[in-house]
Write a protein that holds these residues in place. Structure first.
Motif, PDB file in Angstrom:
ATOM      1  N   ILE A  14       7.035  30.440  23.291  1.00  0.00           N
ATOM      2  CA  ILE A  14       7.921  30.840  22.204  1.00  0.00           C
ATOM      3  C   ILE A  14       9.163  31.589  22.690  1.00  0.00           C
ATOM      4  CG2 ILE A  14       6.679  32.976  21.643  1.00  0.00           C
ATOM      5  CD1 ILE A  14       8.052  30.673  18.990  1.00  0.00           C
ATOM      6  N   GLU A  71      11.683  29.216  24.452  1.00  0.00           N
ATOM      7  CA  GLU A  71      12.385  28.372  23.489  1.00  0.00           C
ATOM      8  C   GLU A  71      13.473  29.157  22.756  1.00  0.00           C
ATOM      9  OE1 GLU A  71       9.373  26.781  20.916  1.00  0.00           O
ATOM     10  OE2 GLU A  71       8.353  25.763  22.568  1.00  0.00           O
ATOM     11  N   LEU A  72      13.141  30.364  22.318  1.00  0.00           N
ATOM     12  CA  LEU A  72      14.110  31.189  21.610  1.00  0.00           C
ATOM     13  C   LEU A  72      15.250  31.609  22.530  1.00  0.00           C
ATOM     14  CD1 LEU A  72      11.651  33.438  19.573  1.00  0.00           C
ATOM     15  CD2 LEU A  72      13.118  31.625  18.670  1.00  0.00           C
ATOM     16  N   ARG A  73      14.918  31.968  23.767  1.00  0.00           N
ATOM     17  CA  ARG A  73      15.929  32.374  24.738  1.00  0.00           C
ATOM     18  C   ARG A  73      16.907  31.242  25.001  1.00  0.00           C
ATOM     19  NH1 ARG A  73      16.047  31.221  29.896  1.00  0.00           N
ATOM     20  NH2 ARG A  73      13.828  30.756  30.087  1.00  0.00           N
ATOM     21  N   ALA A  79      17.518  28.652  23.095  1.00  0.00           N
ATOM     22  CA  ALA A  79      18.273  28.351  21.873  1.00  0.00           C
ATOM     23  C   ALA A  79      19.453  29.308  21.699  1.00  0.00           C
ATOM     24  CB  ALA A  79      17.351  28.421  20.651  1.00  0.00           C
ATOM     25  N   LYS A  80      19.290  30.545  22.170  1.00  0.00           N
ATOM     26  CA  LYS A  80      20.364  31.537  22.080  1.00  0.00           C
ATOM     27  C   LYS A  80      21.314  31.449  23.275  1.00  0.00           C
ATOM     28  CE  LYS A  80      19.133  33.938  18.382  1.00  0.00           C
ATOM     29  NZ  LYS A  80      19.978  34.296  17.284  1.00  0.00           N
ATOM     30  N   LEU A 124      16.635  38.145  20.163  1.00  0.00           N
ATOM     31  CA  LEU A 124      16.276  36.749  19.913  1.00  0.00           C
ATOM     32  C   LEU A 124      16.081  36.452  18.428  1.00  0.00           C
ATOM     33  CD1 LEU A 124      13.812  36.149  22.888  1.00  0.00           C
ATOM     34  CD2 LEU A 124      16.260  35.591  22.752  1.00  0.00           C
ATOM     35  N   ASP A 125      16.257  37.477  17.584  1.00  0.00           N
ATOM     36  CA  ASP A 125      16.121  37.320  16.137  1.00  0.00           C
ATOM     37  C   ASP A 125      14.768  36.681  15.784  1.00  0.00           C
ATOM     38  OD1 ASP A 125      17.017  37.632  13.517  1.00  0.00           O
ATOM     39  OD2 ASP A 125      17.878  35.618  13.462  1.00  0.00           O
ATOM     40  N   MET A 126      13.700  37.287  16.327  1.00  0.00           N
ATOM     41  CA  MET A 126      12.359  36.741  16.143  1.00  0.00           C
ATOM     42  C   MET A 126      11.790  37.088  14.774  1.00  0.00           C
ATOM     43  SD  MET A 126      10.759  37.678  19.887  1.00  0.00           S
ATOM     44  CE  MET A 126       9.198  36.823  19.658  1.00  0.00           C
ATOM     45  N   GLU A 136       6.821  34.503  14.753  1.00  0.00           N
ATOM     46  CA  GLU A 136       7.093  34.235  16.168  1.00  0.00           C
ATOM     47  C   GLU A 136       6.560  35.344  17.061  1.00  0.00           C
ATOM     48  OE1 GLU A 136      11.139  31.561  15.690  1.00  0.00           O
ATOM     49  OE2 GLU A 136      11.284  33.749  15.573  1.00  0.00           O
TER      50      GLU A 136
END
Length: 71
Positions: free
Chosen positions: A2, A5-7, A9-10, A50-52, A56
């Motif tokens: 997770i 993927e978030l990293r 995407a940012k 990461l605006d989780m 998440e």
């Protein structure tokens, strides 16, 4: 993974996030690979950067715990 993927995407590299969080690259890699849960202050920063979502964060923590049990 997770966080990875978030990293991505940012648009952050592992090294960039390690520098932002003021931790070693090695420590960040362990977090990114879901091998360890970071200290609460680092986790709070990651959640913000990461605006989780709560879901998440939960998936990340469950994955780390699952990985630790597998060892």
């Amino acid at each position: 993974m997770i966080l990875k993927e978030l990293r991505l995407a940012k648009g952050y590299t592992q090294e960039e996030l390690a520098n932002i969080l003021k931790i070693s690259l090695r420590q960040y890699v362990r977090i990114d690979n879901e091998q360890t849960i970071p200290r609460p202050d680092i986790l709070a920063s990651l959640i913000s950067i990461l605006d989780m979502s709560d879901a998440e964060v939960g998936k990340f923590i469950k994955s780390v715990l699952r990985n630790k049990r597998a060892l």
